[in-house]
Design a protein around this motif. Structure first.
Motif, PDB file in Angstrom:
ATOM      1  N   ILE A 194       0.819  -1.212   0.067  1.00 19.66           N
ATOM      2  CA  ILE A 194       0.007  -0.090   0.001  1.00 19.66           C
ATOM      3  C   ILE A 194       0.867   1.196  -0.085  1.00 19.66           C
ATOM      4  CG2 ILE A 194      -1.684   1.513   1.489  1.00 19.66           C
ATOM      5  CD1 ILE A 194      -3.030  -1.288   2.237  1.00 19.66           C
ATOM      6  N   GLY A 195       1.886   1.364   0.841  1.00 20.73           N
ATOM      7  CA  GLY A 195       2.915   2.178   0.761  1.00 20.73           C
ATOM      8  C   GLY A 195       3.394   2.785  -0.337  1.00 20.73           C
ATOM      9  N   LEU A 196       3.934   1.904  -1.224  1.00 23.48           N
ATOM     10  CA  LEU A 196       4.641   2.027  -2.544  1.00 23.48           C
ATOM     11  C   LEU A 196       3.423   2.439  -3.693  1.00 23.48           C
ATOM     12  CD1 LEU A 196       6.864   2.132  -4.472  1.00 23.48           C
ATOM     13  CD2 LEU A 196       6.337  -0.478  -4.766  1.00 23.48           C
ATOM     14  N   HIS A 197       2.243   1.697  -3.448  1.00 22.02           N
ATOM     15  CA  HIS A 197       1.280   2.061  -4.467  1.00 22.02           C
ATOM     16  C   HIS A 197       0.818   3.654  -4.277  1.00 22.02           C
ATOM     17  CE1 HIS A 197      -2.437   0.326  -6.874  1.00 22.02           C
ATOM     18  NE2 HIS A 197      -2.331   1.355  -7.154  1.00 22.02           N
ATOM     19  N   LEU A 198       0.504   3.932  -2.978  1.00 18.31           N
ATOM     20  CA  LEU A 198      -0.081   5.456  -2.764  1.00 18.31           C
ATOM     21  C   LEU A 198       0.957   6.218  -3.026  1.00 18.31           C
ATOM     22  CD1 LEU A 198      -1.535   6.031   0.705  1.00 18.31           C
ATOM     23  CD2 LEU A 198      -0.098   7.793  -0.496  1.00 18.31           C
ATOM     24  N   VAL A 199       2.111   6.185  -2.803  1.00  9.49           N
ATOM     25  CA  VAL A 199       3.204   7.614  -3.160  1.00  9.49           C
ATOM     26  C   VAL A 199       3.421   7.322  -4.612  1.00  9.49           C
ATOM     27  CG1 VAL A 199       5.285   8.084  -2.890  1.00  9.49           C
ATOM     28  CG2 VAL A 199       4.265   7.248  -0.788  1.00  9.49           C
ATOM     29  N   ASN A 200       3.690   6.233  -5.218  1.00 13.36           N
ATOM     30  CA  ASN A 200       3.773   6.035  -6.598  1.00 13.36           C
ATOM     31  C   ASN A 200       2.562   6.659  -7.528  1.00 13.36           C
ATOM     32  OD1 ASN A 200       5.650   5.356  -8.948  1.00 13.36           O
ATOM     33  ND2 ASN A 200       3.688   4.061  -9.400  1.00 13.36           N
ATOM     34  N   GLY A 201       1.336   6.109  -7.032  1.00 13.98           N
ATOM     35  CA  GLY A 201       0.146   6.720  -7.669  1.00 13.98           C
ATOM     36  C   GLY A 201      -0.109   8.274  -7.513  1.00 13.98           C
ATOM     37  N   MET A 202       0.099   8.709  -6.300  1.00 13.17           N
ATOM     38  CA  MET A 202      -0.120  10.271  -6.249  1.00 13.17           C
ATOM     39  C   MET A 202       0.986  10.994  -7.072  1.00 13.17           C
ATOM     40  SD  MET A 202      -0.571  11.163  -2.257  1.00 13.17           S
ATOM     41  CE  MET A 202      -2.414  11.122  -1.533  1.00 13.17           C
ATOM     42  N   ALA A 203       2.325  10.462  -7.160  1.00 12.08           N
ATOM     43  CA  ALA A 203       3.044  11.062  -7.811  1.00 12.08           C
ATOM     44  C   ALA A 203       2.992  11.070  -9.594  1.00 12.08           C
ATOM     45  CB  ALA A 203       4.697  10.516  -7.630  1.00 12.08           C
ATOM     46  N   GLN A 204       2.568   9.924  -9.990  1.00 14.84           N
ATOM     47  CA  GLN A 204       2.388   9.904 -11.528  1.00 14.84           C
ATOM     48  C   GLN A 204       1.071  10.436 -11.874  1.00 14.84           C
ATOM     49  OE1 GLN A 204       2.977   6.599 -13.663  1.00 14.84           O
ATOM     50  NE2 GLN A 204       4.600   5.765 -12.479  1.00 14.84           N
ATOM     51  N   LEU A 205      -0.113  10.546 -10.936  1.00 13.50           N
ATOM     52  CA  LEU A 205      -1.342  11.212 -11.207  1.00 13.50           C
ATOM     53  C   LEU A 205      -1.145  12.727 -11.230  1.00 13.50           C
ATOM     54  CD1 LEU A 205      -3.872   9.101  -9.501  1.00 13.50           C
ATOM     55  CD2 LEU A 205      -3.348   9.044 -11.910  1.00 13.50           C
ATOM     56  N   ALA A 206      -0.189  13.218 -10.094  1.00 11.00           N
ATOM     57  CA  ALA A 206      -0.077  14.633  -9.940  1.00 11.00           C
ATOM     58  C   ALA A 206       0.804  14.881 -11.423  1.00 11.00           C
ATOM     59  CB  ALA A 206       0.793  14.886  -8.856  1.00 11.00           C
ATOM     60  N   LEU A 207       1.720  14.420 -11.720  1.00  6.77           N
ATOM     61  CA  LEU A 207       2.372  14.437 -12.920  1.00  6.77           C
ATOM     62  C   LEU A 207       1.617  14.760 -14.122  1.00  6.77           C
ATOM     63  CD1 LEU A 207       5.197  14.923 -14.251  1.00  6.77           C
ATOM     64  CD2 LEU A 207       5.489  12.584 -14.605  1.00  6.77           C
ATOM     65  N   CYS A 208       0.636  13.659 -14.460  1.00  5.36           N
ATOM     66  CA  CYS A 208      -0.202  13.790 -15.504  1.00  5.36           C
ATOM     67  C   CYS A 208      -1.212  15.218 -15.409  1.00  5.36           C
ATOM     68  CB  CYS A 208      -1.356  12.671 -15.346  1.00  5.36           C
ATOM     69  SG  CYS A 208      -0.277  11.163 -15.920  1.00  5.36           S
ATOM     70  N   VAL A 209      -1.524  15.541 -14.236  1.00  2.24           N
ATOM     71  CA  VAL A 209      -2.317  16.575 -14.066  1.00  2.24           C
ATOM     72  C   VAL A 209      -1.600  18.033 -14.547  1.00  2.24           C
ATOM     73  CG1 VAL A 209      -3.358  18.481 -12.576  1.00  2.24           C
ATOM     74  CG2 VAL A 209      -3.909  15.922 -12.407  1.00  2.24           C
ATOM     75  N   LEU A 210      -0.219  17.935 -13.959  1.00  2.00           N
ATOM     76  CA  LEU A 210       0.529  19.296 -14.434  1.00  2.00           C
ATOM     77  C   LEU A 210       0.834  19.171 -15.806  1.00  2.00           C
ATOM     78  CD1 LEU A 210       3.025  19.134 -11.240  1.00  2.00           C
ATOM     79  CD2 LEU A 210       0.954  20.632 -11.709  1.00  2.00           C
ATOM     80  N   GLU A 211       0.856  17.965 -16.614  1.00  4.35           N
ATOM     81  CA  GLU A 211       0.954  17.974 -18.165  1.00  4.35           C
ATOM     82  C   GLU A 211      -0.255  18.049 -18.708  1.00  4.35           C
ATOM     83  OE1 GLU A 211       4.776  14.843 -19.115  1.00  4.35           O
ATOM     84  OE2 GLU A 211       2.886  13.857 -18.221  1.00  4.35           O
ATOM     85  N   ASP A 212      -1.252  18.416 -18.001  1.00  4.52           N
ATOM     86  CA  ASP A 212      -2.646  18.632 -18.694  1.00  4.52           C
ATOM     87  C   ASP A 212      -3.245  17.567 -19.280  1.00  4.52           C
ATOM     88  OD1 ASP A 212      -5.006  20.437 -19.147  1.00  4.52           O
ATOM     89  OD2 ASP A 212      -3.847  20.936 -21.245  1.00  4.52           O
ATOM     90  N   ARG A 213      -3.027  16.342 -18.694  1.00  2.00           N
ATOM     91  CA  ARG A 213      -3.669  14.908 -19.113  1.00  2.00           C
ATOM     92  C   ARG A 213      -4.533  14.366 -18.076  1.00  2.00           C
ATOM     93  NH1 ARG A 213       0.288  10.675 -19.797  1.00  2.00           N
ATOM     94  NH2 ARG A 213       1.556  11.391 -18.619  1.00  2.00           N
ATOM     95  N   THR A 214      -5.246  15.376 -17.526  1.00  2.37           N
ATOM     96  CA  THR A 214      -6.474  14.926 -16.459  1.00  2.37           C
ATOM     97  C   THR A 214      -7.518  13.928 -17.236  1.00  2.37           C
ATOM     98  OG1 THR A 214      -5.964  16.942 -15.431  1.00  2.37           O
ATOM     99  CG2 THR A 214      -7.837  15.675 -14.941  1.00  2.37           C
ATOM    100  N   ALA A 215      -7.873  14.376 -18.475  1.00  2.72           N
ATOM    101  CA  ALA A 215      -8.860  13.628 -19.173  1.00  2.72           C
ATOM    102  C   ALA A 215      -8.304  12.118 -19.393  1.00  2.72           C
ATOM    103  CB  ALA A 215      -9.324  14.067 -20.332  1.00  2.72           C
TER     104      ALA A 215
END
Length: 324
Positions: free
Chosen positions: A250-271
């Motif tokens: 859970i620890g790895l999944h949580l941190v990795n998921g947050m980081a990659q999703l946040a990167l997608c948002v900052l790249e304007d790939r939310t959709a």
């Protein structure tokens, strides 16, 4: 001590994590019935998600204006994360009602979620994940970060609020229910098949490859991301067996998921995030051979660190044996 013959089974004694599904009340019909009930509940979850998306789309109007488009992306992201998070009650229902055992046996060999170890694992995962994200941005020219707009800020807030539940849900399902489902198939006999099924290998392999196989069925040309998901899933499954619980995964999944999703948002790939989550394929990851190499490095470093932490803090690998 049980107070009633109808009480759910306790934690099996002296067993590894993947064998906790075969308790005193285990019966041969529990594995197939668990699959049927899980499939039945997942179907209704899919129908509910489709209905929610339809209602949101109708309420949003034509979606031609920029504001409505952004609202649609955020709503899609939230629905995708929430729909995955709803796996938590579904999985716990299967464990408690169908398999008739305590839900704590899904968490760890101690019969509950070990919160102190989980918090330490989250902090431990932040280091290799942050290093991986930084290396990826340095080694590739694919990352194009935009300014933090109001919509992006809302999307990041949604990620911070919901990703912990989404990560826990996927680990409950893939590392918890699936590993213990496979591990329970190995009986007490001395036959070769029974011995193989009792070993952790089949449970780790099944748990580590299922999500990657689902991703490959949706995106058959994205072999690099499929390989990276296989590496990280197998590493998380091995850690679950090695540490006796879901906390490290859970620890790895949580941190990795947050980081990659946040990167997608900052790249304007939310959709793209919302679409991937809703169809069950997961968010778009870091692709290519560089992404695979970084996934191997991140998983390897974290696995070594989490194993060291488990030894240092005395985390139990097997359930308590009976006291003579």
């Amino acid at each position: 001590m049980r107070t009633s013959e109808f009480a759910p089974a306790e934690v099996p004694e002296g067993e590894s994590y993947h064998r906790l599904g075969r308790g005193a009340r285990y019966r041969w019909w529990m594995p197939p019935l668990s699959l049927m009930v899980l499939a039945f509940l997942l179907f209704f979850l899919w129908v509910a998600v489709a209905l929610a998306m339809t209602i949101v789309a109708l309420a949003g109007g034509s979606g031609l204006s920029p504001g409505s488009v952004r609202l649609g992306e955020i709503a899609s992201l939230a629905i995708g994360l929430v729909s995955t998070a709803l796996l938590i009650p579904i999985v716990l229902l299967v464990v408690r009602v169908v398999q008739w055992r305590r839900v704590g046996t899904l968490m760890s060999v101690d019969g509950h979620l070990r919160w102190a170890f989980l918090v330490r694992c989250v902090g431990l995962a932040a280091v290799p994940v942050a290093a991986t994200m930084a290396l990826y941005m340095v080694l590739t020219d694919e990352v194009r970060l935009g300014a933090m707009s109001g919509g992006a800020a809302v999307s990041v807030s949604v990620i911070v609020l919901l990703v912990p539940f989404q990560s826990a849900a996927e680990e409950f399902t893939l590392r918890g229910l699936l590993m213990q489902w496979v591990g329970a198939l190995g009986g007490t006999g001395e036959g070769a098949v029974a011995r193989v099924l009792r070993s952790p290998g089949p449970a780790i392999l099944a748990s580590g490859t299922l999500f990657a196989a689902l991703y490959a069925s949706v995106y058959p040309d994205d072999v690099w991301t499929t390989a990276a998901l296989t590496v990280m899933g197998t590493g998380a499954a091995w850690l679950t067996w090695r540490t006796g619980g879901l906390e490290a995964a859970i620890g790895l999944h949580l941190v990795n998921g947050m980081a990659q999703l946040a990167l997608c948002v900052l790249e304007d790939r939310t959709a793209a995030i919302g679409t991937g989550l809703v169809i069950g394929a997961g968010p778009p990851g870091m692709g290519g051979p560089i992404g695979l190499a970084l996934a191997v490095g991140t998983t390897g470093v974290y696995a070594l660190s989490a194993t060291w932490l488990a030894r240092r803090t005395g985390v139990r690998r097997r359930s308590r044996a009976a006291v003579a």
